[in-house]
Design a protein around this motif. Sequence first.
Motif, PDB file in Angstrom:
ATOM      1  N   UNK A 159     -13.899 -22.945  -8.094  1.00  0.00           N
ATOM      2  CA  UNK A 159     -13.871 -21.493  -7.867  1.00  0.00           C
ATOM      3  C   UNK A 159     -13.655 -21.199  -6.387  1.00  0.00           C
ATOM      4  N   UNK A 160     -14.300 -21.984  -5.540  1.00  0.00           N
ATOM      5  CA  UNK A 160     -14.141 -21.764  -4.097  1.00  0.00           C
ATOM      6  C   UNK A 160     -12.724 -22.166  -3.668  1.00  0.00           C
ATOM      7  N   UNK A 161     -12.274 -23.324  -4.190  1.00  0.00           N
ATOM      8  CA  UNK A 161     -10.928 -23.797  -3.814  1.00  0.00           C
ATOM      9  C   UNK A 161      -9.862 -22.799  -4.243  1.00  0.00           C
ATOM     10  N   UNK A 162     -10.095 -22.201  -5.439  1.00  0.00           N
ATOM     11  CA  UNK A 162      -9.068 -21.314  -5.993  1.00  0.00           C
ATOM     12  C   UNK A 162      -9.053 -19.940  -5.350  1.00  0.00           C
ATOM     13  N   UNK A 163      -9.953 -19.720  -4.415  1.00  0.00           N
ATOM     14  CA  UNK A 163     -10.017 -18.375  -3.839  1.00  0.00           C
ATOM     15  C   UNK A 163      -8.748 -18.045  -3.052  1.00  0.00           C
ATOM     16  N   UNK A 164      -7.958 -19.066  -2.667  1.00  0.00           N
ATOM     17  CA  UNK A 164      -6.660 -18.836  -2.043  1.00  0.00           C
ATOM     18  C   UNK A 164      -6.716 -18.166  -0.691  1.00  0.00           C
ATOM     19  N   UNK A 165      -7.266 -18.872   0.284  1.00  0.00           N
ATOM     20  CA  UNK A 165      -7.322 -18.298   1.634  1.00  0.00           C
ATOM     21  C   UNK A 165      -5.987 -18.549   2.336  1.00  0.00           C
ATOM     22  N   UNK A 182     -10.517 -12.552   2.124  1.00  0.00           N
ATOM     23  CA  UNK A 182     -11.039 -13.882   1.781  1.00  0.00           C
ATOM     24  C   UNK A 182     -12.527 -13.787   1.447  1.00  0.00           C
ATOM     25  N   UNK A 183     -13.257 -13.067   2.310  1.00  0.00           N
ATOM     26  CA  UNK A 183     -14.710 -12.955   2.101  1.00  0.00           C
ATOM     27  C   UNK A 183     -14.990 -12.199   0.807  1.00  0.00           C
ATOM     28  N   UNK A 184     -14.172 -11.182   0.528  1.00  0.00           N
ATOM     29  CA  UNK A 184     -14.357 -10.436  -0.731  1.00  0.00           C
ATOM     30  C   UNK A 184     -14.169 -11.337  -1.941  1.00  0.00           C
ATOM     31  N   UNK A 185     -13.284 -12.316  -1.831  1.00  0.00           N
ATOM     32  CA  UNK A 185     -13.069 -13.195  -2.994  1.00  0.00           C
ATOM     33  C   UNK A 185     -14.182 -14.229  -3.127  1.00  0.00           C
ATOM     34  N   UNK A 186     -14.890 -14.512  -2.035  1.00  0.00           N
ATOM     35  CA  UNK A 186     -15.986 -15.495  -2.119  1.00  0.00           C
ATOM     36  C   UNK A 186     -17.301 -14.822  -2.524  1.00  0.00           C
ATOM     37  N   UNK A 187     -17.519 -13.606  -2.060  1.00  0.00           N
ATOM     38  CA  UNK A 187     -18.824 -12.956  -2.275  1.00  0.00           C
ATOM     39  C   UNK A 187     -19.324 -13.002  -3.731  1.00  0.00           C
ATOM     40  N   UNK A 188     -18.487 -12.702  -4.737  1.00  0.00           N
ATOM     41  CA  UNK A 188     -19.024 -12.704  -6.108  1.00  0.00           C
ATOM     42  C   UNK A 188     -19.531 -14.066  -6.562  1.00  0.00           C
ATOM     43  N   UNK A 189     -19.124 -15.140  -5.855  1.00  0.00           N
ATOM     44  CA  UNK A 189     -19.532 -16.494  -6.291  1.00  0.00           C
ATOM     45  C   UNK A 189     -20.821 -16.956  -5.628  1.00  0.00           C
ATOM     46  N   UNK A 190     -21.256 -16.230  -4.595  1.00  0.00           N
ATOM     47  CA  UNK A 190     -22.349 -16.768  -3.786  1.00  0.00           C
ATOM     48  C   UNK A 190     -23.647 -16.989  -4.563  1.00  0.00           C
ATOM     49  N   UNK A 191     -24.009 -16.025  -5.444  1.00  0.00           N
ATOM     50  CA  UNK A 191     -25.259 -16.185  -6.205  1.00  0.00           C
ATOM     51  C   UNK A 191     -25.230 -17.473  -7.019  1.00  0.00           C
ATOM     52  N   UNK A 192     -24.114 -17.676  -7.741  1.00  0.00           N
ATOM     53  CA  UNK A 192     -24.008 -18.869  -8.580  1.00  0.00           C
ATOM     54  C   UNK A 192     -23.986 -20.135  -7.711  1.00  0.00           C
ATOM     55  N   UNK A 193     -23.254 -20.096  -6.589  1.00  0.00           N
ATOM     56  CA  UNK A 193     -23.195 -21.281  -5.723  1.00  0.00           C
ATOM     57  C   UNK A 193     -24.577 -21.622  -5.188  1.00  0.00           C
ATOM     58  N   UNK A 194     -25.316 -20.575  -4.749  1.00  0.00           N
ATOM     59  CA  UNK A 194     -26.658 -20.825  -4.215  1.00  0.00           C
ATOM     60  C   UNK A 194     -27.558 -21.396  -5.303  1.00  0.00           C
ATOM     61  N   UNK A 195     -27.445 -20.819  -6.509  1.00  0.00           N
ATOM     62  CA  UNK A 195     -28.333 -21.299  -7.572  1.00  0.00           C
ATOM     63  C   UNK A 195     -27.973 -22.739  -7.967  1.00  0.00           C
ATOM     64  N   UNK A 196     -26.681 -23.088  -7.944  1.00  0.00           N
ATOM     65  CA  UNK A 196     -26.268 -24.463  -8.252  1.00  0.00           C
ATOM     66  C   UNK A 196     -26.800 -25.428  -7.180  1.00  0.00           C
ATOM     67  N   UNK A 233      -4.678 -15.968   6.550  1.00  0.00           N
ATOM     68  CA  UNK A 233      -4.824 -16.367   7.954  1.00  0.00           C
ATOM     69  C   UNK A 233      -5.178 -17.843   7.958  1.00  0.00           C
ATOM     70  N   UNK A 234      -4.403 -18.682   8.647  1.00  0.00           N
ATOM     71  CA  UNK A 234      -4.662 -20.131   8.573  1.00  0.00           C
ATOM     72  C   UNK A 234      -5.951 -20.560   9.257  1.00  0.00           C
ATOM     73  N   UNK A 235      -6.497 -19.747  10.141  1.00  0.00           N
ATOM     74  CA  UNK A 235      -7.650 -20.190  10.923  1.00  0.00           C
ATOM     75  C   UNK A 235      -8.977 -19.542  10.560  1.00  0.00           C
TER      76      UNK A 235
END
Length: 379
Positions: A236-242, A253-267, A245-247
């Motif tokens: 899910x993180x890899x597929x976020x497609x950043x 980018x942050x908007x695409x990661x935010x919805x995953x944070x709860x699940x990532x933290x719990x994992x 901006x290369x750097x």
Amino acid sequence: MPKHHALLSASASRRWLNCTPSAVLESHEPDTSSPFAEEGTRAHALAEKKLKAWIKSNRKTHFKADDGEMQECTDGYRDYVIEIFNGEKKKTPDAELLIEQKLDFSRWVPDGFGTGDAVIIGDDTLHIIDFKYGKGVKVSAEDNSQMLLYAAGALDVFGALYDFDKITTHIYQPRIGNVSESTITVSALEEWLDTTVKPKADLASKGDGDQRPGDWCRFCKVRAKCKARADFDIEAVKASGFDTDPNLLNKEDIESILPMLDELQSWIKDLSQYALDQALQGVHYKGFKVVEGRSNRKVVDDKGLIDALHKMGYEDDMIMTKPKLQTITALEKAVGKKMFTGIAMPYIEKPKGKPTLVPESDKRPEYSSAEDDFADDLQ
Ligand code: SF4
């Protein structure tokens, strides 16, 4: 007698309906209980007693509860059931109220059975009421597969004997003020049972089908070591497609990661806890060791320490934040670290820190449990 657990329980049905191999995978894991589950069992037993007493004597009787909250919650549940029953009684004198009714839905789910806290058979509606004493997760009756499977069990037992054409399921969850109900027609229920439940239950009973991660992983016993979940989170993180901006991560980018944070933290939390439990049982993870975590010193005898400081000439304005003694750090600063240690040692304790899994390069020595310390003393 050992307690019989059905492989495909109603309470875990959301999980095995969505991830059919989960039930078989979980069946190899030990059963666990928690003080919350035990408290819930006591609350259920009390609620059952109150309703049975009401059925017998038509009076609201009080029994001993753990505390006032349990007393109030079980009273509220009893009154809720009575209100629905009385409503149905008005429509037909033949209305029936059954407590702790065994509900067998094995026609659709191998060995499937459950217990309905309260079942009311009314004129055109059958009610199934579930008392939930937990307060961690708000439970809705809407599309609740546990309740629908109970409804299936009720349909199987009472469908041929009574004329109801719909079933209303109720969740009564008093500690968070949640009362939820949902109604389904008998024909819609039968369709769901035949087209969804039966084929999925057949797969689940054999452990077949694909592992499918989702929010139903939350209470899965293999959630920490499930490969599908690990892959899902990493992908899910890899597929976020950043790629904008290369750097640096930008707003999108942050908007695409935010919805995953709860699940990532719990994992991450689940996996860390699992690895620590395993390490404490002797499993060695290359490059890691268990050490004693940090803990805070605490004064165990306030009065003794105050007297000792007074004796050494330290006045209240230096050592007290009225009406309490200052913190240990503040006292060290006021008295001087060395002096304070000399005076305060008998009155201060440093509890053992919780075990923590850290890289082997950490300077702290390897953890030994209280039992290990005791064994060392004996030797
Ligand atoms: S953790 Fe999730 S994906 Fe893995 S087996 Fe359990 S329910 Fe299925």
